[in-house]
Scaffold this active site. Structure first.
Site, PDB file in Angstrom:
ATOM      1  N   GLU A 190      44.310  13.372  34.545  1.00  0.00           N
ATOM      2  CA  GLU A 190      44.673  14.024  35.807  1.00  0.00           C
ATOM      3  C   GLU A 190      43.622  15.095  36.093  1.00  0.00           C
ATOM      4  OE1 GLU A 190      48.063  16.753  38.023  1.00  0.00           O
ATOM      5  OE2 GLU A 190      47.542  17.095  35.940  1.00  0.00           O
TER       6      GLU A 190
ATOM      7  N   HIS B 286      54.093  13.022  41.935  1.00  0.00           N
ATOM      8  CA  HIS B 286      55.245  13.928  41.941  1.00  0.00           C
ATOM      9  C   HIS B 286      54.881  15.369  42.315  1.00  0.00           C
ATOM     10  CE1 HIS B 286      53.195  14.321  38.189  1.00  0.00           C
ATOM     11  NE2 HIS B 286      53.871  15.415  37.903  1.00  0.00           N
ATOM     12  N   ASP B 287      53.591  15.638  42.527  1.00  0.00           N
ATOM     13  CA  ASP B 287      53.169  16.991  42.920  1.00  0.00           C
ATOM     14  C   ASP B 287      52.773  17.074  44.387  1.00  0.00           C
ATOM     15  OD1 ASP B 287      53.420  17.923  40.285  1.00  0.00           O
ATOM     16  OD2 ASP B 287      51.406  17.231  39.778  1.00  0.00           O
TER      17      ASP B 287
ATOM     18  N   ASP C 252      67.506   8.008  33.616  1.00  0.00           N
ATOM     19  CA  ASP C 252      67.297   7.930  32.163  1.00  0.00           C
ATOM     20  C   ASP C 252      66.621   6.616  31.783  1.00  0.00           C
ATOM     21  OD1 ASP C 252      69.458   6.049  32.241  1.00  0.00           O
ATOM     22  OD2 ASP C 252      70.822   7.777  32.328  1.00  0.00           O
TER      23      ASP C 252
ATOM     24  N   ASP D 272      47.895  15.062  31.277  1.00  0.00           N
ATOM     25  CA  ASP D 272      48.194  16.152  32.203  1.00  0.00           C
ATOM     26  C   ASP D 272      47.046  17.177  32.226  1.00  0.00           C
ATOM     27  OD1 ASP D 272      50.403  17.393  33.827  1.00  0.00           O
ATOM     28  OD2 ASP D 272      50.131  19.017  32.391  1.00  0.00           O
TER      29      ASP D 272
ATOM     30  N   ASP E 176      70.011   6.367  37.156  1.00  0.00           N
ATOM     31  CA  ASP E 176      70.940   6.985  36.199  1.00  0.00           C
ATOM     32  C   ASP E 176      71.852   5.887  35.641  1.00  0.00           C
ATOM     33  OD1 ASP E 176      72.758   8.532  34.850  1.00  0.00           O
ATOM     34  OD2 ASP E 176      73.769   9.283  36.668  1.00  0.00           O
TER      35      ASP E 176
ATOM     36  N   ASN F  92      74.181   6.671  32.997  1.00  0.00           N
ATOM     37  CA  ASN F  92      75.371   7.211  32.317  1.00  0.00           C
ATOM     38  C   ASN F  92      76.167   8.196  33.173  1.00  0.00           C
ATOM     39  OD1 ASN F  92      73.635   9.327  32.329  1.00  0.00           O
ATOM     40  ND2 ASN F  92      73.629   9.696  30.128  1.00  0.00           N
TER      41      ASN F  92
ATOM     42  N   ASP G 144      75.439  10.978  34.815  1.00  0.00           N
ATOM     43  CA  ASP G 144      75.293  12.441  34.818  1.00  0.00           C
ATOM     44  C   ASP G 144      74.438  12.925  35.995  1.00  0.00           C
ATOM     45  OD1 ASP G 144      72.785  11.644  34.053  1.00  0.00           O
ATOM     46  OD2 ASP G 144      72.747  12.741  32.155  1.00  0.00           O
TER      47      ASP G 144
ATOM     48  N   ASP H 212      53.109  10.156  29.524  1.00  0.00           N
ATOM     49  CA  ASP H 212      52.450  11.354  30.020  1.00  0.00           C
ATOM     50  C   ASP H 212      52.158  12.240  28.811  1.00  0.00           C
ATOM     51  OD1 ASP H 212      51.746  13.512  31.823  1.00  0.00           O
ATOM     52  OD2 ASP H 212      53.080  12.563  33.285  1.00  0.00           O
TER      53      ASP H 212
HETATM   54  C1  NOJ Z   1      50.449  18.702  36.382  1.00  0.00           C
HETATM   55  C2  NOJ Z   1      51.736  17.969  36.571  1.00  0.00           C
HETATM   56  O1  NOJ Z   1      51.514  16.827  37.341  1.00  0.00           O
HETATM   57  C3  NOJ Z   1      52.700  18.939  37.197  1.00  0.00           C
HETATM   58  O2  NOJ Z   1      53.880  18.320  37.624  1.00  0.00           O
HETATM   59  C4  NOJ Z   1      52.982  20.034  36.192  1.00  0.00           C
HETATM   60  O3  NOJ Z   1      53.839  20.993  36.758  1.00  0.00           O
HETATM   61  C5  NOJ Z   1      51.683  20.708  35.735  1.00  0.00           C
HETATM   62  N1  NOJ Z   1      50.658  19.754  35.438  1.00  0.00           N
HETATM   63  C6  NOJ Z   1      51.917  21.533  34.507  1.00  0.00           C
HETATM   64  O4  NOJ Z   1      52.102  20.692  33.403  1.00  0.00           O
END
Ligand code: NOJ
Length: 550
Positions: free
Chosen positions: A268, A329-330, A34, A205, A26, A28, A30, A103
């Protein structure tokens, strides 16, 4: 070009690093990361040795799914900065001789995107057909049994126009209708917009979701559904994903990519290997890198992983370049899945296999899933299915930079809480410690970049058992490397009499999870401690005893 030429492309020889922008830095105050924050940290990434940075979405968005619900594809969300900040970021990345990947989210938009607002305004709006609308079944129920990944039916009723629309994820993420050529054109033009600016490629994605069965046939019911799993698994999505027509679309994306110099297309895709490799395209004319998530999905078991690597290597199409991913991140973080000590072995695996590695931010310092109290959960997947522990927040917490208040990530309250142990686990302290996982990552990346055998050499499996897997990497005319990884916490004895190829082993350990081993000689039979991995440069006289690597 062909990968049999000794002329490899940047994305074949380099390491990719994924940044989740909300959580990196970050600038700034918040509490949310960013673009200016990322700029401040580019020297760290250069120091680490990565070649390309992929940013999760930074575009205009109501943030129902933290940026994967886009309301303007050609603008930056003010939380992250402006288009000027983006241009500056791109320039700063390029000036450090790194690449920047964005992305691309072409499967769905936000329900606040002007296209969808128009589309839902009336049945005869010109944009009506840009999304997937359908009448209710005669009994008033959903058009079919398709389910949304984030829970519930994939169909949402629109009172105003008296039809359902389809959304594979949240109802705030309506799916685009890729059977409409105008949608395709708009999306390909959007790619051109960013490529013209100079971005080096995209991670696309849910690329395997983009087109659905034309007749909207019901998905078969999953008889083996485990009620603890996501409700999405109640049916098997054979008609809502991975349709034959998807390959035409990926080819068209690739054509756009190829009309520019040296750009990269990553897809992906969560599919079994035999389906995954179809996304390379018949003549390698689809994704350069269909993401390979096996190291995430497989049990952490030497035999199974060795077999899967072998299967993948064999299944790859000619000139199809491999790739490996440990986290994103999933998914639960590698350090939480296998433990901190094994996370070091995992780093060695990721960075010594053949093919492009992708590192998820923070894995290089052994970041763990952070427990988020129920009242602080923000991820819609967690909120929609609260009894199933599916929130992805724990894997998206702020980067741990130093031991100061809020780990140097922000000067105010971070959007998600930090790991309580950040004062011990952070970049600053680990950079100073040659035994840290961060130092191991750096040494591995450095070695990989220096040694052609590790950058693009062949892969030869040697053996695997209940504890250990071993393989060779070799490029003609260069040092040959042996990698031995103990995927358990228990010591083991590598009995060379059982492994013909190892009977006359002579070499020097160049990188080890236990740095004390580096520089020592290795011959014949040897022992390994639990959680130990070694990268051994073999001496010439040993080569004759190894199987051919061709
Ligand atoms: C895959 C992404 O990696 C995930 O984070 C997202 O929630 C879903 N696609 C929907 O876009």
């Amino acid at each position: 070009m062909s990968i049999s030429d000794n002329n490899y492309l940047w994305w074949q020889t380099g390491v990719i690093y994924q940044i989740y922008p909300r959580s990196y830095q970050d600038s700034n105050g918040d509490g949310i990361g960013d673009l200016q924050g990322i700029i401040q940290r580019l020297d760290y990434l250069k120091w680490l040795g990565v070649s390309a940075v992929w940013l999760s979405p930074i575009f205009s968005s109501p943030m129902a799914d933290f940026g994967y619900d886009i309301s303007d594809y050609q603008n930056i969300h003010p939380l992250f900065g402006s288009l000027d900040d983006f241009d500056q970021l791109l320039e700063e990345v390029h000036s450090r001789e790194m690449k920047l990947l964005l992305d691309l989210v072409p499967n769905h938009t936000s329900d606040q995107h002007p296209w969808f607002l128009e589309s839902r305004s009336s049945k005869d709006n010109p944009k009506r057909d840009w999304y997937i609308w359908h009448d209710a079944s005669p009994d008033g129920s959903y058009p079919n049994n398709w389910l949304a990944v984030f829970g519930g039916s994939a169909w949402e009723w629109d009172e105003h126009t008296q039809q359902y629309y389809y959304h594979g994820f949240l109802k705030e993420q309506p799916d685009l209708n890729w059977r409409n050529p105008e949608v395709e054109e708009a999306m390909l033009n959007m790619m051109r917009f960013w490529l013209d600016k100079g971005v080096d490629g995209f991670r696309v994605d849910v690329i395997w979701h983009i087109i659905k069965d034309k007749k909207l046939k019901n998905n078969p019911v999953n008889e083996y559904y485990n009620p603890q799993d996501s409700t999405y698994n109640q049916v098997i999505p054979i008609y809502s994903t991975d349709q034959p027509e998807v390959h035409d679309i990926v080819r068209k994306m690739r054509e756009v990519i190829d009309s520019y110099d040296g750009r990269l297309l990553i897809g992906e895709i969560y599919l079994p290997i035999h389906r995954l490799i179809m996304y390379y395209g018949e003549n390698n004319n689809e994704a350069h890198l269909p993401f390979n998530f096996q190291l995430i999905s497989l049990p952490w078991n030497a035999r199974q992983i060795a077999a899967a690597v072998h299967e993948y290597e064999k299944a790859l199409p000619e000139n199809g370049w491999p790739n490996w991913v440990l986290g994103n991140h999933d998914q639960s973080r590698i350090a939480s899945r296998v433990g901190l000590d094994q996370a070091r072995v995992a780093a060695m695996l990721l960075l010594t296999l053949r093919g492009t590695p992708t590192i998820y931010y923070g894995d290089e310092i052994g970041m763990r899933d952070v427990p988020i109290p129920a009242e602080e959960v923000q991820d819609p997947q967690g909120l929609n299915m609260p009894d199933k522990n599916l929130s992805r927040d724990p894997f998206r917490t702020p980067m741990q930079w130093d031991s100061s208040e809020n780990s140097g990530f922000t000067t105010s309250r971070p959007w998600l809480r930090l790991d309580r142990a950040y004062r011990r686990f952070n970049v600053e302290s680990m950079r100073a410690d040659p035994c840290s996982i961060l130092s191991l990552y750096k040494r591995l990346i450095e070695k990989r970049q220096q040694e052609p055998s590790l950058t693009y050499g062949s892969y030869t499996p040697l053996f695997s058992d209940a504890q250990v897997m071993a393989y060779l990497r070799h490029a003609e005319g260069h040092h040959k490397f042996l990698i031995v990884l103990n995927l358990t916490h228990r010591p083991c004895y590598v009995d060379s009499s059982k492994i013909e190829a190892l009977q006359s082993l002579r070499g020097t350990i160049e990188v080890a999870t236990l740095p004390e081993l580096e520089g020592s000689e290795l011959h014949n039979k040897f022992t390994m401690g639990g959680d130990e991995g070694i990268l051994v440069r073999l001496r010439n006289e040993g080569q004759a005893f190894f199987p051919s690597t061709n």
